[in-house]
Design a protein around this motif. Structure first.
Motif, mmCIF file in Angstrom:
data_model
loop_
_atom_site.group_PDB
_atom_site.id
_atom_site.type_symbol
_atom_site.label_atom_id
_atom_site.label_comp_id
_atom_site.label_asym_id
_atom_site.label_seq_id
_atom_site.Cartn_x
_atom_site.Cartn_y
_atom_site.Cartn_z
ATOM 1 N N ASN A 77 0.842 -1.202 0.000
ATOM 2 C CA ASN A 77 0.000 0.000 0.000
ATOM 3 C C ASN A 77 0.875 1.249 0.000
ATOM 4 O OD1 ASN A 77 -2.364 1.438 -0.059
ATOM 5 N ND2 ASN A 77 -2.655 1.422 2.162
ATOM 6 N N PRO A 78 1.510 1.521 -1.144
ATOM 7 C CA PRO A 78 2.384 2.689 -1.203
ATOM 8 C C PRO A 78 1.585 3.990 -1.285
ATOM 9 C CG PRO A 78 2.297 1.603 -3.343
ATOM 10 C CD PRO A 78 1.486 0.759 -2.409
ATOM 11 N N LEU A 79 2.170 5.032 -0.747
ATOM 12 C CA LEU A 79 1.525 6.348 -0.730
ATOM 13 C C LEU A 79 2.249 7.286 -1.689
ATOM 14 C CD1 LEU A 79 -0.243 8.656 0.517
ATOM 15 C CD2 LEU A 79 1.533 8.871 2.281
ATOM 16 N N VAL A 80 1.493 7.914 -2.563
ATOM 17 C CA VAL A 80 2.033 8.967 -3.424
ATOM 18 C C VAL A 80 1.514 10.279 -2.861
ATOM 19 C CG1 VAL A 80 2.116 9.895 -5.767
ATOM 20 C CG2 VAL A 80 2.018 7.408 -5.405
ATOM 21 N N TYR A 81 2.417 11.175 -2.501
ATOM 22 C CA TYR A 81 1.988 12.317 -1.706
ATOM 23 C C TYR A 81 2.797 13.562 -2.034
ATOM 24 C CZ TYR A 81 1.916 15.435 2.300
ATOM 25 O OH TYR A 81 1.838 16.548 3.088
ATOM 26 N N GLY A 82 2.190 14.717 -1.787
ATOM 27 C CA GLY A 82 2.882 16.000 -1.928
ATOM 28 C C GLY A 82 2.269 16.808 -3.048
ATOM 29 N N LEU A 83 3.048 17.045 -4.111
ATOM 30 C CA LEU A 83 2.540 17.640 -5.348
ATOM 31 C C LEU A 83 2.203 19.117 -5.234
ATOM 32 C CD1 LEU A 83 0.100 14.722 -6.294
ATOM 33 C CD2 LEU A 83 2.433 15.068 -7.128
ATOM 34 N N SER A 84 2.711 19.788 -4.200
ATOM 35 C CA SER A 84 2.276 21.182 -4.054
ATOM 36 C C SER A 84 3.062 22.141 -4.928
ATOM 37 C CB SER A 84 2.354 21.610 -2.591
ATOM 38 O OG SER A 84 3.644 21.375 -2.078
ATOM 39 N N MET B 169 -7.471 31.198 0.454
ATOM 40 C CA MET B 169 -6.124 31.722 0.197
ATOM 41 C C MET B 169 -5.192 30.530 0.164
ATOM 42 S SD MET B 169 -6.330 35.072 0.048
ATOM 43 C CE MET B 169 -4.986 36.014 0.721
ATOM 44 N N ARG B 170 -5.081 29.924 -1.016
ATOM 45 C CA ARG B 170 -4.287 28.702 -1.119
ATOM 46 C C ARG B 170 -2.808 29.019 -1.017
ATOM 47 N NH1 ARG B 170 -7.442 24.771 -3.413
ATOM 48 N NH2 ARG B 170 -6.037 23.384 -2.313
ATOM 49 N N GLY B 171 -2.087 28.106 -0.415
ATOM 50 C CA GLY B 171 -0.680 28.342 -0.108
ATOM 51 C C GLY B 171 0.249 28.044 -1.265
ATOM 52 N N HIS B 172 0.982 26.968 -1.164
ATOM 53 C CA HIS B 172 2.112 26.742 -2.057
ATOM 54 C C HIS B 172 1.740 26.671 -3.510
ATOM 55 C CE1 HIS B 172 5.517 26.173 0.632
ATOM 56 N NE2 HIS B 172 4.540 26.091 1.510
ATOM 57 N N GLY B 173 2.629 27.237 -4.311
ATOM 58 C CA GLY B 173 2.584 27.267 -5.766
ATOM 59 C C GLY B 173 1.382 26.615 -6.408
ATOM 60 N N ASN B 174 1.399 25.307 -6.509
ATOM 61 C CA ASN B 174 0.396 24.651 -7.347
ATOM 62 C C ASN B 174 -0.417 23.626 -6.569
ATOM 63 O OD1 ASN B 174 -0.986 24.249 -9.714
ATOM 64 N ND2 ASN B 174 0.443 22.706 -10.491
ATOM 65 N N VAL B 175 -0.688 23.885 -5.324
ATOM 66 C CA VAL B 175 -1.532 22.950 -4.574
ATOM 67 C C VAL B 175 -2.917 22.896 -5.212
ATOM 68 C CG1 VAL B 175 -2.035 24.730 -2.857
ATOM 69 C CG2 VAL B 175 -2.479 22.374 -2.312
ATOM 70 N N THR B 176 -3.373 24.015 -5.759
ATOM 71 C CA THR B 176 -4.667 24.033 -6.457
ATOM 72 C C THR B 176 -4.652 23.085 -7.652
ATOM 73 O OG1 THR B 176 -4.850 26.341 -5.807
ATOM 74 C CG2 THR B 176 -6.366 25.576 -7.504
ATOM 75 N N GLY B 177 -3.520 23.073 -8.357
ATOM 76 C CA GLY B 177 -3.399 22.181 -9.507
ATOM 77 C C GLY B 177 -3.518 20.720 -9.103
ATOM 78 N N SER B 178 -2.981 20.370 -7.936
ATOM 79 C CA SER B 178 -3.065 18.961 -7.529
ATOM 80 C C SER B 178 -4.522 18.568 -7.303
ATOM 81 C CB SER B 178 -2.210 18.695 -6.285
ATOM 82 O OG SER B 178 -2.680 19.405 -5.167
ATOM 83 N N ASN B 179 -5.331 19.484 -6.807
ATOM 84 C CA ASN B 179 -6.763 19.189 -6.653
ATOM 85 C C ASN B 179 -7.433 19.047 -8.020
ATOM 86 O OD1 ASN B 179 -6.732 21.667 -4.087
ATOM 87 N ND2 ASN B 179 -6.612 19.476 -3.775
ATOM 88 N N GLN B 180 -7.064 19.937 -8.940
ATOM 89 C CA GLN B 180 -7.687 19.900 -10.269
ATOM 90 C C GLN B 180 -7.318 18.619 -11.021
ATOM 91 O OE1 GLN B 180 -9.941 21.793 -11.366
ATOM 92 N NE2 GLN B 180 -9.818 23.691 -10.211
#
Lengths: 111, 310, 276, 548
Positions: A77-84, B169-180
């Motif tokens: 059950n690996p987790l892919v996380y982050g992406l910000s 007020m979304r924070g880091h760069g592209n956190v919105t993109g990850s939701n989209q």
């Protein structure tokens, strides 16, 4: 020197798109119009780069990728996380990776 | 994110805030520190098409638990007690709609006298185009997504009187993109599980904090986010107990302990692609310089292909 | 009476999904057939036999149809969707126990995870221990949670007990976390101890009865209505007594009644039992 | 080379009506029968089947900001509708708002090979293209919403008629090019801007702030610009007062205003209501159908209602707010600066609900009363009136009046007083179905290589097994071929080729006029330099020529 106009800032969710970034010899030398944090982000973008490593041992990127694939494939059950702070195109790859692995997928807005 | 699955959210782009908003409420956020050009570009001092006077043409209200530079620059600062967002939003809903409430006139809600909330409710209804810009002080306050749900309900109901919207007020760069991206590829913006080969969704169950707290995952790959800076200590400890792969352009605490570290070209500097602004407007970030390392996109694709061809 | 007994051999390294383990599925199966039932452990399709010793034997009349032994905290969806028979778990269980259940009885001698009895439509769940968040609640995006049946938790529960429920009865003998009865459309939540903040928030209809007395942290959208001894409480009391969990507060007790949430029409009620 | 043999070919564009003949495909195109049997030929034996051109969907909401808002807002829509990943397909889920991959597979599984997203605000066009790129198999394109665009309204406020027309033409070309879109979309002209000013619904001659232009001028101005640019598809119009009883008046008046110009009226079902004396819904379909019948320059699609869940989503923000008040359920809205708005509200249509029953009848009445199948198309305005996966059932409703009668029995009985559907006996032929689901759409889209099986057409073919039950027949094609490759076999996806993006060839349109550029730079939240969609979002876009 190359001057890039109307550059989109990558720091926060504002994505200010009016930055002026000067590049000399492939180094960012000057950033105009950005806020303090945004400017720093660009000016330090090319420094403090980590080395590819496995368990602290320096390796090539190819070897690191192979080890990553091996560890993930092994997992139940690996987790892919982050992406910000990456592109939508990379995020799409992450989604497919999670799908392929049969794992979990989450980003920083879940809490 | 979760809140809009129950009530939805009435929102607008930042240019609408700039051009039309005559009432701006900063709720639980401090853009002067965290989104430093927000007020000048979109929400306060900026001159808009129908707000030609800029700052003077808007009434600015700040609601927060402590004074900040944002609250200092507002026309009105309402200092609330921590943990009272939900109560406050609930009260405002009732006041806006003129419902009978169960407290005395001299009572306080969130540590603030009722008459202050009455005045705010009237100001909200009197605005031509109002917005609530809300931040971590709302989403991380007691109640979490329910606070947003309640604010969403308030915003919705104010639209019976005037145009009124909310923007996170979304924070880091592209956190919105990850939701989209997760939205269009999996159907869900966060907290997805593929154990059965198709996407399933359940925040709390499949979101990172719960998964790590219950030790439900046995390996992790983290991309473009520093867990050391984002996650609580026990979550980081749980990650340290399993094989963790880390894609990151810069040295930080996590590169110090991750099992596999893969340096990448920083997005928007040495790799191009799409970022989504906090109001869901997509923009193209550029490649300005070369990097010795591949982009996140390329590394992830290599890992995927290695697995597919194994 | 046949009983299928499953004894956990070892705790799986990640969570498992065991919605196959309900009387509806195991009834009439041999031990070998039960062993071959699928069990999802993380992303691997394994079998019940990989993780449990399975015994099928004749037992006394009072024995359950399905008995699980061991610490099953890593097992999700136990009893999910069951419609008949009796199932007993001797140990803790993970998320979604008894979710979407429509009949029969599920007894858990241990703590339960989140979403206990979510979307439940009928039957009975008894938890001898604590339960997590979202007991009897609705899943994300759905309008309606529990639609029928009875849930008793002898310990305490987390947040959002009874969230969006429409019918049925939930009795928490201990305390409840924040927003008990959130956005209820009907049904009854009884909290034996004290609820935390925001009880009854966004209630449309239904009842949250608090036996642990006042003060309650009510929202400003609730108003005091009256003090009375409702017949409705006699019915609830009788029902809880019938399932062996009669509240210590008697059937004739008086309550202070608060109406709300006025933002949602104000036809819900929060009742606070009065001492004496 | 691929040969589809022994099938009865329905290719109305080439006047082939059910003749048994072979269709030869090579290099992604339909080719002439080779003189000698080629060595490397694969054969699909379509005996007992009908052979159609690949389906063409000209109005659907499948990609972009409001669609994704709908997906994200409605997890309950997805839970019971999912597909696992396979060797050839991605995982996906969703019923009324499926994920992008699932959208492509589901359309392909019905025999569709071309798909247009019907409403894209320029500011979020990149998003739409990102999603369209993730819709596999089908060739895709999108329409740009312009009916409430500030630059458009500013240009239209110019009293000088000639200058106005010339400037608008340039602006439309610039906007289409900047958004890499295929056609001009108008949504509730002026009405969305009016809503931002707390204004009520607008009529054809309401002056809309801040530029004081009327919906009439927006409609006629944009229709003329599209004509004069020679765009392959005319203006694609969502009229004012969608969903309101009595809106037949504004519908007919708008048609009158556009008479003599090409125009496509979309989801006309939602715009064809008379008002009863109590203000409720009655069918206005006969009058609207007659207007379409009399104006050969007009086409329309129907937006047929489907009972069950739907997710309404449009740029018509005020309409969505009104809908939200019906149930007080979830509502998402997004006002988009200087351009547009958007709203999303989940729905459930019920046959027992008189209003829904009337709406259901109105759609079928339009389909049956409009005589020329080349000018009325089958859509559900997915997912507004219902999900597109209901097409096979609607085809059966059109082809089988007994089936229609059975359904009429299930409706609220009062519906007969307010509609004429029960009086209509027409049954569609297979040729007519082929016309209203592909040939007609391709023609009005100006896609010369789509919607037919003549030599040179794209090798997009759908083969259905002949069955008396037309719903079953059209629900699971024996084969679907896209670009010469078999992508669906027996109703299942067997290969997920990439589709291609479709655009229009406007050459190098003139830059944005200086005064408009200044307005943009002053009031937009993005720089003009970052507004236009880059090539990377439409790789190898196929550009369809304009004919000014």
């Amino acid at each position: 020197m190359v001057v890039h106009e109307d550059v989109v800032c990558i720091h926060c969710g504002c994505l200010c798109d009016d930055l002026v970034v000067e590049v000399e010899d492939d180094r960012i030398t000057k950033v105009k119009k950005a806020c303090g944090i945004g400017r720093n982000k660009f000016l330090h973008a090319q420094s403090d780069t980590p080395v590819p490593s496995i368990a602290g041992r320096e390796v090539g990127v190819g070897e690191a990728v192979a080890e990553a694939a091996r560890l993930l494939r092994q997992a139940r059950n690996p987790l892919v996380y982050g992406l910000s702070s990456t592109t939508a195109e990379a995020q799409a790859e992450a989604v497919e990776l999670a799908e392929l692995l049969g794992g979990c997928l989450d980003n920083v807005s879940s809490y | 994110m979760i809140a809009r699955q129950q009530v939805g959210l009435a929102t607008c782009t930042l240019g609408e805030v700039k051009n039309r908003a005559d009432l701006v409420i900063f709720w639980g956020c401090n853009p002067r520190e965290s989104h430093q050009r927000h007020q000048a570009r979109y929400s306060a001092s900026v001159k808009g098409q129908f707000i030609p006077e800029g700052r003077k043409g808007r009434r600015i209200v700040a609601i927060d638990v402590r004074p900040t530079s944002t609250t200092a620059a507002a026309d009105q600062f309402i200092q609330v007690e921590p943990g009272s967002t939900f109560e406050t939003a609930t009260l405002l809903r009732a006041l806006v709609a003129g419902k009978r409430i169960g407290i005395e006139e001299d009572a306080k809600v969130g540590g603030v006298p009722l008459h202050v909330w009455r005045e705010l409710a009237e100001a909200i209804k009197a605005a031509d185009y109002g917005v609530i810009l809300f931040g971590l002080g709302v989403t991380h306050d007691r109640g979490h997504d329910l606070n947003v749900e309640e604010l969403g309900a308030l915003i919705r109901e104010v639209n019976d009187y005037t145009r009124f919207y909310g923007l996170p007020m979304r924070g880091h760069g592209n956190v919105t993109g990850s939701n989209q991206v997760m939205g269009w590829q999996t159907g869900y913006p966060i907290a997805v599980n593929f154990n059965r080969g198709y996407p399933r969704y359940n925040p709390g169950e499949f979101s990172v904090l719960g998964l790590l707290a219950r030790e439900e995952v046995d390996a992790a790959i983290i991309i473009a986010t520093d867990p050391g800076a984002h996650l609580p200590g026990d979550s980081v400890a749980a990650l340290q107990a399993i094989p963790t792969i880390y894609l990151e352009p810069h040295v930080n605490t996590t590169t110090g302990w991750a099992t596999v570290v893969i340096p990448v070209a920083p997005a928007g500097v040495a790799a191009e692609g799409t970022f989504y602004r906090m109001d869901n407007v997509p923009l193209r970030v550029r490649k300005l310089v070369d990097s010795p390392f591949p982009s996140d996109e390329e590394v992830l694709r290599s890992i995927k292909e290695t697995i597919l061809h194994a | 009476m046949r009983t299928v007994t499953l004894t956990l051999k070892a705790e799986p390294p990640v969570s498992a999904e065991a919605e196959q383990l309900i009387p509806d599925v195991v009834a009439g199966k041999t031990a070998e057939e039960v062993r071959r039932l699928p069990l999802l452990v993380g992303n691997r399709r394994e079998t019940v036999g990989d993780w449990f010793d399975v015994v099928v034997d004749e037992a006394e009349a009072a024995a359950p149809d399905l008995l699980l032994r061991g610490d099953l905290v890593r097992f999700k969806r136990l009893g999910e969707g069951m419609s008949r028979g009796a199932m007993v778990v001797e140990g803790r269980v993970g998320f979604h126990a008894g979710a979407r259940m429509s009949g029969g009885s599920l007894t858990i001698a241990g703590d339960a995870g989140d979403f206990l009895g979510a979307h439940m439509a009928g039957g009975r769940i008894i938890v001898r221990g604590d339960a997590g968040h979202y007991v009897a609640a609705a899943y994300r995006g759905e309008k309606t949670g529990m639609k029928g049946g009875t849930i008793v938790v002898t310990g305490s529960v987390g947040q959002m007990v009874g969230a969006r429920m429409r019918r049925g009865l939930v009795y928490v003998q201990g305390d409840a976390g924040d927003v008990a009865g959130y956005n209820m459309k009907g049904g009854t939540v009884v909290v034996g101890g004290a609820p935390a903040a925001r009880v009854g928030a966004r209630m449309v209809r239904g009842t949250v009865a608090v036996l642990g007395g006042e003060p309650l942290e009510l929202l400003p959208t609730f108003s005091y209505a009256c003090t009375y001894a409702p017949t409705f409480w006699r019915v609830v009391h009788h029902e809880l007594a019938r399932v062996g969990h009669a509240p210590r507060v008697g059937p004739g007790v008086t309550f202070r009644r608060y109406c709300g949430d006025v933002n949602e029409g104000g036809r819900g009620e929060v009742l606070a039992a009065q001492p004496g | 080379m691929l040969r589809v043999t022994n099938g009865r070919v329905h290719d109305p564009g080439n006047a082939v009506a059910g003749e048994v003949r072979d269709v030869w495909l090579d290099g992604g195109k339909v080719v002439a029968e080779p003189a000698a049997e080629p060595a490397d030929v694969a054969t699909l034996d379509a005996a007992g089947c009908v052979v159609f051109p690949g389906g063409v969907e000209l109005h659907s909401h499948v990609a972009g900001s409001k669609v994704n808002a709908g997906r994200i807002m409605c997890p309950e829509d997805h839970v019971d509708h999912y597909r696992c990943r396979t060797d050839v397909t991605r995982a996906g889920c969703g019923h009324t708002v499926p994920t992008t991959y699932l959208t492509g597979y589901e359309y392909a599984r019905l025999g569709y090979t071309t798909l247009f997203e019907a409403a894209v605000p320029p500011l979020t066009a990149r998003h739409a293209h990102e999603e369209l790129r993730d819709i596999p198999i089908l060739d895709t394109g999108c329409y740009t919403v312009m009916g409430n665009n500030h630059l458009v309204m500013k240009v239209l406020s110019d009293p000088d008629e000639e200058r106005r027309a010339a400037r608008l033409r340039d602006l439309v070309a610039w906007l289409l090019h900047a958004t890499r879109a295929y056609a001009v979309k108008i949504v509730n002209p002026g009405g969305v801007e009016s809503w931002k000013w707390h204004g009520g619904p607008v009529d054809l001659d309401t002056s809309v702030p801040p530029y004081g232009v009327t919906p009439r001028r927006i409609l006629t101005g944009l229709a003329a610009a599209a004509d004069e640019l020679g765009l392959p598809h005319p203006v694609h119009v969502h009229l004012n007062h969608l969903g309101v009883p009595g809106n037949v008046a504004v519908t007919l008046a708008s048609m009158q205003a556009l008479a003599g110009r090409r125009a496509h009226f979309t989801h006309l079902q939602f715009h064809s209501y008379e008002a009863t004396r109590s203000g409720s819904y009655a069918s206005g379909a006969p009058a609207v159908a007659e207007s379409i019948n009399q104006h050969p320059e007009f086409t329309c699609d129907v937006g047929q209602l489907v009972f069950g869940p739907a997710t309404t989503m449009t740029s018509d923000a005020p309409m969505e707010f009104r809908l939200h008040h019906l149930h007080k359920d979830k509502w998402a809205n997004s006002d988009i600066e200087m351009e547009s708005g958007a709203g999303v509200v989940p729905m459930r249509y019920s046959p027992r609900q008189l209003v829904n029953a009337v709406q259901w009848c109105v759609g079928l009445e339009l389909m049956l009363l409009i005589r020329d199948p080349w000018r009325v198309f089958l859509t559900t305005d997915h997912p507004n009136a219902g999900p597109f996966v209901a097409y096979p059932m609607i085809v059966r409703l059109l082809m089988d009046r007994e089936f229609r009668r059975e359904w009429l029995e299930k409706l609220n009985p009062r519906v007969r007083r307010f509609t004429t559907l029960h009086e209509l006996d027409r049954e569609y032929t297979l040729d007519e179905i082929a016309t209203v689901t592909r040939a007609g759409q391709a023609r009005v889209l100006g896609l010369a290589d789509k919607g037919h099986l003549g030599v040179g057409a794209d090798a997009d073919v759908a083969v259905y097994r002949e069955q008396g039950d037309r719903e079953r027949m059209f629900a699971a094609p024996a084969w679907v071929v896209k670009g010469g490759e078999v992508v669906v076999r027996d109703g299942e996806v067997v290969a997920a080729v990439d589709g291609r993006p479709l655009g229009v060839d406007l050459g190098d349109p003139p830059p944005l006029a200086a005064d408009l550029a200044e307005q943009f730079e002053s009031y937009s939240s993005v720089r003009l330099a970052n507004y236009a969609v880059e090539d990377a979002y439409v790789p190898d876009q196929v550009l369809i020529p304009c004919a000014p």
